[in-house]
Design an enzyme around this catalytic site. Structure first.
Site, PDB file in Angstrom:
ATOM      1  N   LYS A 162      13.379 -27.180 -61.006  1.00  0.00           N
ATOM      2  CA  LYS A 162      13.678 -28.373 -59.851  1.00  0.00           C
ATOM      3  C   LYS A 162      13.327 -29.677 -60.782  1.00  0.00           C
ATOM      4  CE  LYS A 162      12.815 -27.153 -55.204  1.00  0.00           C
ATOM      5  NZ  LYS A 162      12.137 -27.669 -53.878  1.00  0.00           N
ATOM      6  N   HIS A 165      10.452 -35.073 -60.492  1.00  0.00           N
ATOM      7  CA  HIS A 165      10.786 -36.438 -59.885  1.00  0.00           C
ATOM      8  C   HIS A 165       9.944 -37.365 -60.249  1.00  0.00           C
ATOM      9  CE1 HIS A 165       7.695 -35.968 -56.820  1.00  0.00           C
ATOM     10  NE2 HIS A 165       8.353 -34.679 -56.737  1.00  0.00           N
ATOM     11  N   HIS A 168       6.010 -36.719 -59.858  1.00  0.00           N
ATOM     12  CA  HIS A 168       5.367 -36.019 -60.741  1.00  0.00           C
ATOM     13  C   HIS A 168       5.372 -36.966 -62.144  1.00  0.00           C
ATOM     14  CE1 HIS A 168       7.464 -32.449 -58.799  1.00  0.00           C
ATOM     15  NE2 HIS A 168       6.356 -32.390 -58.601  1.00  0.00           N
TER      16      HIS A 168
END
Length: 615
Positions: A162, A165, A168
């Protein structure tokens, strides 16, 4: 302040106290805490720069059991008796006693040389454990003897397959700083990246790969391909939901995850492949950010232990089931609100949830590392999760979970508006590539750029871009939301990472072109200007700044300190010329700038930034 001055003033106070008739044996037994009580007051007016203003607050003396809990007049009478016997020969003014504590102005003639000597002796260790608060720590107003702690810090923690973003990113930058600082202060730190590599979301990815996966595209750009097919499977699921039909995609995802939990080899083979590709991509990005981890853990490693946690709750009579949904939960209560707080630990199909695995991970870490402190560097929005985690651990009999959830959860605000020139940022590499490209454009447009080859420019641009990203984040108060702004972030002037790097490079250039050899043992008598005193004063406050930052887990304290240091360096360079001056003046000033560069470098390294000697 510089530990050498703190210990010196504390020693004088201790000697005076031992001669005083007004102190008891208990007081004398606590004298080892005195250095912690000595503080420096930052000069705010030009007229205050002629001396180093030192403060010994009553509040700190009381917290260390070094002052009777008496009325202020009695404190002042006792303090005046003590103060008149202390460091008078080194003071520009008499020791002053106010209703808040002692104040004394030390002559810079007595403090400049020992402060600079401490910096040149300790070099990259200046401000850290070897001299910082050898005596006590202060946390939430309580004073405790300093000791080495075992600290576990979980940060970054992206989900495999994933996008990495903004949340993070901020966790990564902040967690890395806290780990760096804790290690610098002498603690043993374990850095953990806890990957989201388990759960129904991965079951959906498994279904997506069966439908849309392509091994050639996976090998070419694994993260982009996995993200693309995840978006497609979610679009399929939304179509079913919008049509009012039961989602076959969601059911298939739950079934795929159930097979994973039961050990189906085909499902686990795909899981391992996606996990390996993701870790490889993350590792490249972390290397670019200057971030490292001691261990990579994942939810998957707690699959079996999570089931044991469920059985433990069940054996204690704490596991309940929702009669309508079949979800297994525990009633945690809430000491703060006195209301019911449920923690779901089992899905209706009997598979575990993130919270269940987090209980298992916390228990395992305590057994594995025997930590004194454990920090989860996770955004504000997860406050409820950490309440559920801490309260549940207490119900399992974990005494170490008796502290408030806020002592585990290092929360932070959100980044808003992060995008590149090509649109919304998806991956961390997009952010780093964009920062590097913008820095190259900026440097090419500046006549002052002193870089040669394209390779050198690319390397410097990468470091400057990372510096800009880190400082834009860490200069904010940890709990505030902030807007990501490329233009402000990459400015050479103003409070940016570029400004800090520019100041460091400027100091390096000054040393290279000084026309005099650096002499670490030279006399400092020639440093008599206000600009020199201001620099000495701010450098003396470095270790105190680190302690404040660590106590509050607030990196902005250090960043704002470095901005102040760099502004003072700029003023001093303009006024205190080195080249063309007499030998004693030139050497003294060069030593001053060398010490400034040392302190700046130490601060930058803590923030996760590599200082640049040329730019």
């Amino acid at each position: 302040m510089a530990a050498v001055i703190r210990r010196h003033v504390a020693k004088k106070l201790a000697e005076a106290a031992q001669l005083s008739q007004s102190v008891n044996q208990k007081w004398l037994n606590n004298l080892y805490k005195l250095p912690w009580c000595v503080r420096i007051v930052q000069a705010k007016k030009r007229s205050q720069v002629s001396s180093l203003l030192v403060s010994v607050p009553f509040q700190h003396l009381e917290s260390c059991d070094l002052l009777p809990h008496a009325r202020v007049p009695e404190q002042m009478q006792w303090a005046e008796t003590l103060a008149h016997q202390t460091v008078q020969d080194e003071c520009s003014t008499p020791f002053e006693v106010t209703d808040r504590g002692f104040h004394v102005c030390l002559n810079f003639d007595h403090v400049t040389k020992p402060i600079l000597e401490e910096i040149t002796t300790l070099q990259s260790k200046y401000g850290f454990k070897s001299r910082l608060h050898d005596y006590v720590e202060c946390v939430d107003g309580h004073v405790e003897p300093t000791r080495t702690h075992n600290i576990v810090i979980e940060y970054s923690s992206p989900n495999i397959a994933k996008p990495f973003h903004a949340g993070h990113l901020r966790s990564t930058i902040l967690g890395n700083y806290i780990a760096n600082l804790a290690e610098a202060l002498g603690h043993h730190v374990v850095r953990i990246n806890y990957l989201g590599d388990w759960g129904t979301q991965f079951g959906l990815l498994g279904v997506a790969f069966d439908r849309y996966g392509d091994m050639d595209q996976l090998k070419e750009d694994a993260m982009q391909h996995l993200f693309d097919i995840y978006v497609r499977i979610n679009a399929d699921m939304r179509k079913e939901e919008e049509a009012g039909k039961p989602s076959t995609v969601h059911q298939a995802g739950m079934e795929f995850f159930r097979q994973m939990e039961e050990g189906n080899e085909n499902a686990l083979r795909l899981w391992r492949m996606c996990r390996d590709y993701s870790i490889d991509e993350f590792s490249k990005m972390y290397k670019r950010l200057g971030v490292h981890f001691d261990e990579y853990h994942g939810e998957a490693m707690y699959n079996e232990k999570a089931k044991e946690v469920v059985e433990e709750f069940k054996s204690r009579g704490l596991l309940q089931y929702n009669s309508q949904t079949g979800v297994g939960f525990i009633d945690l209560g809430d000491p703060d609100t006195k209301k019911h707080l449920h923690g779901n630990i089992l899905k209706s199909d009997g598979t575990t949830l993130y919270l269940t695995r987090d209980y298992a991970a916390a228990l395992d870490r305590k057994e594995r590392y025997n930590f004194d402190k454990m920090y989860y560097v996770v955004e504000n929005g997860q406050q409820m999760h950490f309440k559920q985690l801490v309260y549940g651990l207490r119900m399992l009999g974990c005494d170490w979970a008796g502290v408030p959830p806020t002592q585990f959860h290092v929360k932070f605000g959100r980044i808003e508006g992060m995008s590149t020139r090509r649109g919304q940022v998806v991956f961390l590499r997009s952010i780093l590539d964009e920062a590097q490209a913008r820095m190259i454009d900026s440097m090419k447009s500046k006549e002052t750029t002193k870089l040669g080859s394209p390779e050198e420019m690319k390397r410097v641009a990468e470091t400057l871009g990372v510096s800009a990203i880190i400082i834009q984040d860490l200069k904010q108060r940890r709990l505030t939301n902030y807007k990501f702004n490329w233009e402000k972030m990459l400015q050479f002037n103003g409070h940016t990472g570029i400004f800090l790097q520019y100041t460091y490079a400027r100091l390096c250039s000054l040393e290279r072109n000084a026309g005099v050899i650096l002499d670490l043992q030279c006399a400092t008598d020639a440093l008599t200007e206000p600009e020199a005193y201001r620099l000495v004063q701010v450098m003396a406050r470095f270790d105190e700044t680190l302690q404040y930052s660590y106590t509050a887990l607030e990196p902005s304290h250090l960043v704002q300190y470095l901005f102040s240091l760099c502004h003072l360096v700029g003023s001093a360079i303009e006024k205190l010329h080195v080249k063309g001056e007499s030998d004693d003046v030139a050497k003294a000033r060069l030593l001053l700038f060398y010490c400034s560069r040392t302190v700046l470098a130490n601060g930058l390294h803590l923030l996760g930034i590599t200082p640049l000697e040329k730019m």
